[in-house]
Design a protein around this motif. Structure first.
Motif, PDB file in Angstrom:
ATOM      1  N   ARG A  24     -18.876   7.077  11.865  1.00 15.74           N
ATOM      2  CA  ARG A  24     -20.057   6.191  11.948  1.00 15.74           C
ATOM      3  C   ARG A  24     -19.678   4.779  12.375  1.00 15.74           C
ATOM      4  NH1 ARG A  24     -23.625   9.345   8.903  1.00 15.74           N
ATOM      5  NH2 ARG A  24     -23.113  11.266   9.994  1.00 15.74           N
ATOM      6  N   LEU A  25     -18.515   4.315  11.901  1.00 15.91           N
ATOM      7  CA  LEU A  25     -18.115   2.940  12.212  1.00 15.91           C
ATOM      8  C   LEU A  25     -17.365   2.842  13.540  1.00 15.91           C
ATOM      9  CD1 LEU A  25     -16.820   1.927   8.658  1.00 15.91           C
ATOM     10  CD2 LEU A  25     -18.699   0.807   9.856  1.00 15.91           C
ATOM     11  N   GLY A  26     -16.985   4.009  14.082  1.00 17.44           N
ATOM     12  CA  GLY A  26     -16.155   4.002  15.291  1.00 17.44           C
ATOM     13  C   GLY A  26     -14.724   3.566  14.983  1.00 17.44           C
ATOM     14  N   TYR A  27     -14.298   3.789  13.735  1.00 16.98           N
ATOM     15  CA  TYR A  27     -12.936   3.447  13.318  1.00 16.98           C
ATOM     16  C   TYR A  27     -12.068   4.712  13.353  1.00 16.98           C
ATOM     17  CZ  TYR A  27     -14.398  -1.048  11.163  1.00 16.98           C
ATOM     18  OH  TYR A  27     -14.861  -2.321  10.917  1.00 16.98           O
ATOM     19  N   ASP A  28     -10.740   4.523  13.298  1.00 17.88           N
ATOM     20  CA  ASP A  28      -9.851   5.680  13.155  1.00 17.88           C
ATOM     21  C   ASP A  28      -9.810   6.074  11.680  1.00 17.88           C
ATOM     22  OD1 ASP A  28      -9.148   5.847  15.823  1.00 17.88           O
ATOM     23  OD2 ASP A  28      -7.470   4.447  15.586  1.00 17.88           O
ATOM     24  N   PHE A  29      -9.666   7.384  11.440  1.00 20.19           N
ATOM     25  CA  PHE A  29      -9.526   7.870  10.071  1.00 20.19           C
ATOM     26  C   PHE A  29      -8.058   8.213   9.808  1.00 20.19           C
ATOM     27  CE2 PHE A  29      -9.101  11.531   7.212  1.00 20.19           C
ATOM     28  CZ  PHE A  29      -9.578  10.941   6.047  1.00 20.19           C
ATOM     29  N   VAL A  30      -7.530   7.738   8.680  1.00 25.04           N
ATOM     30  CA  VAL A  30      -6.152   8.074   8.304  1.00 25.04           C
ATOM     31  C   VAL A  30      -6.131   8.591   6.871  1.00 25.04           C
ATOM     32  CG1 VAL A  30      -3.796   7.191   7.963  1.00 25.04           C
ATOM     33  CG2 VAL A  30      -5.196   6.264   9.791  1.00 25.04           C
ATOM     34  N   ASP A  31      -5.489   9.746   6.695  1.00 25.10           N
ATOM     35  CA  ASP A  31      -5.303  10.283   5.349  1.00 25.10           C
ATOM     36  C   ASP A  31      -3.860   9.962   4.940  1.00 25.10           C
ATOM     37  OD1 ASP A  31      -6.394  13.038   3.581  1.00 25.10           O
ATOM     38  OD2 ASP A  31      -4.351  12.325   3.407  1.00 25.10           O
ATOM     39  N   LEU A  32      -3.719   9.132   3.925  1.00 22.02           N
ATOM     40  CA  LEU A  32      -2.385   8.656   3.545  1.00 22.02           C
ATOM     41  C   LEU A  32      -1.457   9.811   3.135  1.00 22.02           C
ATOM     42  CD1 LEU A  32      -0.923   5.933   3.424  1.00 22.02           C
ATOM     43  CD2 LEU A  32      -1.541   5.792   1.041  1.00 22.02           C
ATOM     44  N   ASP A  33      -1.999  10.795   2.428  1.00 17.22           N
ATOM     45  CA  ASP A  33      -1.179  11.948   2.050  1.00 17.22           C
ATOM     46  C   ASP A  33      -0.655  12.669   3.294  1.00 17.22           C
ATOM     47  OD1 ASP A  33      -1.299  11.605  -0.666  1.00 17.22           O
ATOM     48  OD2 ASP A  33      -2.806  13.152  -1.024  1.00 17.22           O
ATOM     49  N   LEU A  67       0.360   0.972   7.276  1.00 21.82           N
ATOM     50  CA  LEU A  67      -1.054   0.942   7.697  1.00 21.82           C
ATOM     51  C   LEU A  67      -1.641  -0.464   7.651  1.00 21.82           C
ATOM     52  CD1 LEU A  67      -2.469   4.130   5.979  1.00 21.82           C
ATOM     53  CD2 LEU A  67      -1.794   3.830   8.352  1.00 21.82           C
ATOM     54  N   LEU A  68      -1.029  -1.345   6.850  1.00 22.09           N
ATOM     55  CA  LEU A  68      -1.579  -2.699   6.712  1.00 22.09           C
ATOM     56  C   LEU A  68      -1.482  -3.479   8.023  1.00 22.09           C
ATOM     57  CD1 LEU A  68      -0.225  -3.756   3.191  1.00 22.09           C
ATOM     58  CD2 LEU A  68      -2.389  -2.651   3.754  1.00 22.09           C
ATOM     59  N   GLU A  69      -0.605  -3.016   8.914  1.00 20.74           N
ATOM     60  CA  GLU A  69      -0.448  -3.678  10.219  1.00 20.74           C
ATOM     61  C   GLU A  69      -1.614  -3.355  11.141  1.00 20.74           C
ATOM     62  OE1 GLU A  69       3.209  -4.652  11.046  1.00 20.74           O
ATOM     63  OE2 GLU A  69       3.166  -4.600   8.848  1.00 20.74           O
ATOM     64  N   ARG A  70      -2.330  -2.268  10.831  1.00 25.06           N
ATOM     65  CA  ARG A  70      -3.362  -1.802  11.767  1.00 25.06           C
ATOM     66  C   ARG A  70      -4.757  -2.305  11.389  1.00 25.06           C
ATOM     67  NH1 ARG A  70      -2.294   4.498  12.318  1.00 25.06           N
ATOM     68  NH2 ARG A  70      -4.227   4.334  13.503  1.00 25.06           N
ATOM     69  N   GLU A  71      -5.692  -2.186  12.332  1.00 23.65           N
ATOM     70  CA  GLU A  71      -7.071  -2.632  12.076  1.00 23.65           C
ATOM     71  C   GLU A  71      -8.043  -1.518  12.410  1.00 23.65           C
ATOM     72  OE1 GLU A  71      -8.128  -7.066  12.602  1.00 23.65           O
ATOM     73  OE2 GLU A  71      -7.044  -6.443  14.407  1.00 23.65           O
ATOM     74  N   PHE A  72      -9.284  -1.682  12.000  1.00 26.81           N
ATOM     75  CA  PHE A  72     -10.363  -0.731  12.287  1.00 26.81           C
ATOM     76  C   PHE A  72     -10.002   0.686  11.841  1.00 26.81           C
ATOM     77  CE2 PHE A  72     -10.561  -4.156  15.484  1.00 26.81           C
ATOM     78  CZ  PHE A  72     -11.704  -4.781  15.003  1.00 26.81           C
TER      79      PHE A  72
END
Ligand code: S3P
Length: 169
Positions: A24-33, A67-72
């Motif tokens: 919905r936001l047009g962001y990338d999804f990341v699953d930390l596990d 992941l803190l280096e990345r945005e969106f």
């Protein structure tokens, strides 16, 4: 502030909600596990049984820092990420933290067929889930907003999150 971190106990719906929210936001999804599994080349269950929980927590923190280096991004975190105050500080500093909660009875129902979550040890009960949640409550409460997913579907939860997120972006 463009990363959204979903925290919460196992089974609260972080991944299912996170995927739709990212879309919905047009962001990338990341699953930390999944990042941990990819980095280590073996399952979470194997990491716990061969190297132990402390090692898992170390890799979990390292992957969070990457992941803190990345945005969106919408990040679905593992249920134990909020135990570490450093993780909580970093997530609060770099993004919006949304804590998903649900009634222990509902969580038990969602988790009863589960075999991949080592901390559930195959001995799943409402009492055990309630105890683990209360031990972690302080960490889970350290969030920008808390949303109860009990009795709601993914769409309901995403809608609630979007109202909040849009007020912050
Ligand atoms: C854990 C939750 C799991 C996974 C690991 C430890 C926990 O993630 O990180 O098994 O300590 O609660 P999910 O919450 O995605 O199941």
């Amino acid at each position: 502030m463009s990363t959204i971190f979903l925290t919460g106990f196992m089974g609260t719906g972080k991944s299912s909600v996170g995927k739709v929210l990212a879309e919905r936001l047009g962001y990338d999804f990341v699953d930390l596990d999944s990042c941990i599994v990819e980095k280590e080349g073996c399952s979470i269950r194997e990491i716990f049984s061969k190297q132990g929980e402390a090692y898992f927590r170390k890799i979990e923190r390292e992957q969070l820092l990457c992941l803190l280096e990345r945005e969106f991004l919408v990040v679905s975190t593992g249920g134990g990420i909020a135990i570490d105050p450093e993780n909580r500080l970093d997530m609060r500093r770099c993004g919006i933290v949304i804590n998903l909660v649900a009634e222990p009875e509902i969580l038990l129902n969602r988790l009863k067929e589960e075999t991949e979550r080592p901390l559930l040890h195959g001995a799943k009960s409402v009492e055990m889930i309630r105890k683990m949640i209360s031990e972690r409550e302080h960490g889970y409460a350290d969030a920008d907003i808390r949303i109860d997913t009990s009795g709601k579907n993914v769409e309901d939860v995403v809608r609630e999150i979007l109202v909040y997120v849009e007020s912050r972006l």
